[in-house]
Design an enzyme around this catalytic site. Structure first.
Site, PDB file in Angstrom:
ATOM      1  CB  THR A   1      -1.107  -0.402   0.972  1.00  0.00           C
ATOM      2  OG1 THR A   1      -0.078  -0.308   2.831  1.00  0.00           O
ATOM      3  CG2 THR A   1      -2.380  -0.967   0.906  1.00  0.00           C
TER       4      THR A   1
ATOM      5  CD  GLU B   1      -3.195  11.825   1.324  1.00  0.00           C
ATOM      6  OE1 GLU B   1      -2.478  11.804   1.056  1.00  0.00           O
ATOM      7  OE2 GLU B   1      -4.165  11.834   1.107  1.00  0.00           O
TER       8      GLU B   1
ATOM      9  CB  THR C   1      -3.229  23.584  -7.840  1.00  0.00           C
ATOM     10  OG1 THR C   1      -4.830  23.307  -6.526  1.00  0.00           O
ATOM     11  CG2 THR C   1      -3.611  22.758  -8.340  1.00  0.00           C
TER      12      THR C   1
END
Length: 390
Positions: free
Chosen positions: A186, A266, A390
């Protein structure tokens, strides 16, 4: 507690400028021997990054003297030019190592390559290759921690581990905080051992270990293009453990790293263990656990501290596992909120204030069991992944 804890290994981590932050982004792990056995497992994603395709070829040879890893770019979906970049990285690493210590005599076919970061862009080779030379110069027995830091992307902390046998050791490092869904491993992981073990023994131990650890981590249902787990053996201890002994130690190391990955997923505010028992087979237990782990309604409910067991039962019902809908029991943090497919204890009794959550699902269909590890779905996860490139 690093890849250099076992005898026969050196490592380094340096900053080559691949990351805009200036943090470490090139790592190197070198096996000084006397042996150089290897085993590996790779992503099952049909879209494989160039370093995965290269390393698959290298591992078939049964000998790996070094692993070079970079963060700051995945080198995935970069076409033939990206594969050439990986090949050039291996050649450059081999030449630099041989020049630094001619007794090693490393060939490019003995160098595994791993990359992690944004998909779809070529690596800046004018930065990477000098970084490789810097890593070679920085190799040391104390280099395990800098190496673990250099492979981080969205990780908030490095992940390292050690498991000890009788006179021999397994060490490891891993990275991964998103795109954590299985079908091999993973993430990126390098495991080392100073045990005496050939490629077949290493392969058996590694596959048995990953099956019940990394393969059962399912953070967000998204499978990476770069997943790689490598196990290197130096034989420097002079001790040859049994396959069972080696498997137990490798499994312990993999389990520890897998738990560190989920703990650092996350945006996660919850670390969730989904225990499925009473299944007709282990595969069906895994299927049920994975269905719940990937269910966004379940994950968002837990983020909101809501023990919504109806969502859990609905997720179980999407599987092909054997069970009777009116025979399933569900507990959340020890409170059996569902018995026989219907409401049981008051859900208000469930305490979800802490980080750790355990969901136990009893299918009453057999004797098999399995645990899947996941996390909740938070605002922070959405923000981080909506702005990643971004």
């Amino acid at each position: 507690m690093t890849v250099t804890t076992p005898r026969g290994f050196r490592a380094a981590g340096v900053a080559a400028g691949l990351k805009a932050s200036g943090a470490g982004d090139v790592a190197l792990v070198v096996n000084d021997g006397p042996d150089a056995g290897v085993a590996a497992v790779f992503t099952a994603n049909r879209v494989k990054a160039a370093p995965v395709l290269w390393s698959q070829q290298v591992v078939r040879g049964g000998v790996v003297r070094a692993v070079v890893l970079n963060s700051g770019g995945a080198n995935a979906c970069t076409g033939p030019a990206g594969f050439q970049d990986t090949h050039a990285t291996a050649e450059h690493t081999a030449a630099a190592l041989t020049a630094s210590s001619p007794r090693l005599m490393v060939g490019a076919g003995e160098v595994a390559v791993c990359s992690t970061g944004l998909i779809g862009e070529r690596l800046p080779m004018q930065k990477l290759l000098p970084g490789v030379r810097g890593a070679v110069r920085g190799l040391s027995r104390d280099g395990g921690h800098p190496a673990a830091e250099a492979i981080m992307t969205t990780d908030t902390r490095p992940k390292t581990t050690v498991a000890r046998g009788s006179g021999w050791t397994v060490g490891g490092m891993a990275k991964g905080a998103g795109m954590l869904a299985p079908a091999m491993a993973t993430m990126l992981c390098v495991l080392t051992t100073d045990a005496v073990a050939g490629p077949e023994t290493l392969d058996a131990a590694l596959r048995a270990a990953t099956r019940v650890t990394f393969d059962r981590v399912d953070s967000d249902g998204c499978m990476s293009t770069n997943d790689t787990v490598l196990l290197l053996a130096s034989g420097a201890s002079g001790i040859e453990p049994s396959v069972a002994e080696l498997t137990a130690a490798v499994t312990a190391a993999c389990h520890d790293l897998a738990q560190q990955l989920i703990a650092d997923a996350e945006g996660a505010t919850k670390q969730i263990a989904i225990e499925v028992v009473g299944a007709a087979s282990e595969d069906e237990a895994v299927e049920v656990g994975r269905s719940v782990a990937r269910n966004n309604l379940v994950k968002t409910a837990l983020f909101g501290n809501d023990p919504n067991w109806g969502r859990i039962l609905a997720a179980v019902g999407t599987t092909a596992a054997a069970f009777e809908p009116d025979g399933v029991d569900v507990a959340v943090n020890g409170i059996w909120v569902c018995r026989g497919g219907a409401a049981a204890e008051d859900r208000a009794k469930v305490d979800l204030a802490g980080r750790d959550v355990t969901i136990r699902i009893d299918l009453h269909a057999g004797d098999a069991a399995a645990t899947i590890w996941t996390n909740d779905l938070s605002h922070a996860y959405v923000h981080e992944n909506s702005a990643y490139s971004t």
